[in-house]
Write a protein that holds these residues in place. Structure first.
Motif, PDB file in Angstrom:
ATOM      1  N   UNK A  35       0.831  -1.206   0.000  1.00 52.55           N
ATOM      2  CA  UNK A  35       0.000   0.000   0.000  1.00 52.55           C
ATOM      3  C   UNK A  35       0.867   1.257   0.000  1.00 52.55           C
ATOM      4  N   UNK A  36       0.387   2.263  -0.694  1.00 49.94           N
ATOM      5  CA  UNK A  36       1.093   3.536  -0.771  1.00 49.94           C
ATOM      6  C   UNK A  36       0.156   4.640  -0.317  1.00 49.94           C
ATOM      7  N   UNK A  37       0.588   5.428   0.635  1.00 49.99           N
ATOM      8  CA  UNK A  37      -0.245   6.525   1.145  1.00 49.99           C
ATOM      9  C   UNK A  37      -0.395   7.610   0.090  1.00 49.99           C
ATOM     10  N   UNK A  38      -1.462   8.377   0.221  1.00 49.62           N
ATOM     11  CA  UNK A  38      -1.680   9.502  -0.685  1.00 49.62           C
ATOM     12  C   UNK A  38      -0.596  10.555  -0.464  1.00 49.62           C
ATOM     13  N   UNK A  39      -0.361  11.348  -1.491  1.00 52.62           N
ATOM     14  CA  UNK A  39       0.595  12.448  -1.400  1.00 52.62           C
ATOM     15  C   UNK A  39      -0.031  13.672  -2.059  1.00 52.62           C
ATOM     16  N   UNK A  40       0.736  14.736  -2.152  1.00 48.44           N
ATOM     17  CA  UNK A  40       0.231  15.941  -2.805  1.00 48.44           C
ATOM     18  C   UNK A  40       0.208  15.804  -4.324  1.00 48.44           C
ATOM     19  N   UNK A  41       0.741  14.695  -4.832  1.00 48.98           N
ATOM     20  CA  UNK A  41       0.775  14.506  -6.285  1.00 48.98           C
ATOM     21  C   UNK A  41      -0.019  13.297  -6.772  1.00 48.98           C
ATOM     22  N   UNK A  46      -3.387   0.689  -3.622  1.00 48.25           N
ATOM     23  CA  UNK A  46      -3.338  -0.660  -3.036  1.00 48.25           C
ATOM     24  C   UNK A  46      -3.752  -0.699  -1.559  1.00 48.25           C
ATOM     25  N   UNK A  47      -4.772   0.073  -1.218  1.00 43.25           N
ATOM     26  CA  UNK A  47      -5.275   0.086   0.157  1.00 43.25           C
ATOM     27  C   UNK A  47      -6.310  -1.034   0.301  1.00 43.25           C
ATOM     28  N   UNK A  48      -6.107  -1.898   1.276  1.00 43.02           N
ATOM     29  CA  UNK A  48      -7.005  -3.038   1.472  1.00 43.02           C
ATOM     30  C   UNK A  48      -8.261  -2.616   2.225  1.00 43.02           C
ATOM     31  N   UNK A  49      -9.392  -3.175   1.817  1.00 42.10           N
ATOM     32  CA  UNK A  49     -10.645  -2.907   2.524  1.00 42.10           C
ATOM     33  C   UNK A  49     -10.566  -3.535   3.917  1.00 42.10           C
ATOM     34  N   UNK A  50     -10.981  -2.811   4.952  1.00 41.26           N
ATOM     35  CA  UNK A  50     -10.913  -3.355   6.316  1.00 41.26           C
ATOM     36  C   UNK A  50     -11.711  -4.646   6.450  1.00 41.26           C
ATOM     37  N   UNK A  51     -11.141  -5.592   7.185  1.00 39.83           N
ATOM     38  CA  UNK A  51     -11.831  -6.867   7.398  1.00 39.83           C
ATOM     39  C   UNK A  51     -12.802  -6.745   8.565  1.00 39.83           C
TER      40      UNK A  51
END
Length: 200
Positions: A35-41, A46-51
């Motif tokens: 997963x990669x966090x959002x940035x200003x660009x 790849x954020x997984x849906x919470x189980x």
């Protein structure tokens, strides 16, 4: 001759298997990418849906707490991805929460994204007496929350809105009901003026 034929067949089979293996590994790399966090660009990736939590299947005060934790996890997931389907599925009515989810979806549908703003739940206080919690009963809760600093970007990468981190946080009020084997939030709204009841 027979030995050579067997060896050749084995080599072909190995090549095919190796090819399949590479293909599978590539697919796995795509679907299991970190997963990669959002940035200003760019938005998060790849954020997984919470189980779900096993406690969520129980019509108890602990079940209500587990469900409300999950709802806020789904809100955080929605803010990072624009995917609000699971969040909306956890709501039944809850007009303010539905409107907020639709706003999030609209930002992503228009090519924008959200940086930060994830709600950090400090506590979930069930204000309905524990012995009264049962299937079909409206269960009330108060939830102090500390959201991260929030920045909304449009498709061009320009800032549309910002909200600074507030260490004082805010308060949410909720009503949830357990019915047909699942909890649903019938009311979930930010109520900044609400105060936690005094504890004895």
């Amino acid at each position: 001759m027979k030995t050579i034929k067997i060896a050749a067949t084995a080599a072909v089979a190995l090549a095919v298997l190796t090819g399949c293996g590479e293909s599978t590994d590539s697919a796995a790399t795509g679907s299991n990418a970190a997963p990669t966090a959002a940035s200003s660009t760019a938005p998060a990736q790849n954020i997984a849906e919470p189980s779900v939590n096993d406690l969520m299947g129980e019509p108890t005060a602990d079940g209500a707490k587990a469900f409300l934790h999950h709802v806020f996890q789904l809100k955080s997931y929605a803010q990072q991805t624009g995917d609000v389907e699971a969040l909306l599925a956890s709501l039944d009515g809850a007009e303010a929460a539905v409107a907020n989810a639709e706003t999030i979806k609209g930002i992503y549908d228009d090519g924008g994204w959200i940086l930060g703003g994830q709600p950090k739940v400090k506590q979930i206080l069930i204000t309905t007496a524990a012995e009264e919690v049962a299937e079909g009963v409206e269960v009330d809760a108060m939830i102090p929350v500390n959201p991260d600093a929030y920045t909304e970007f449009n498709e061009a990468g320009d800032v549309e809105e910002t909200r600074p981190f507030d260490p004082a946080g805010s308060m949410y009020s909720a009503t949830v009901v357990y019915s047909d084997g699942a909890w649903k939030a019938t009311y979930l709204e930010e109520t900044p003026d609400a105060e936690l009841p005094a504890t004895e």
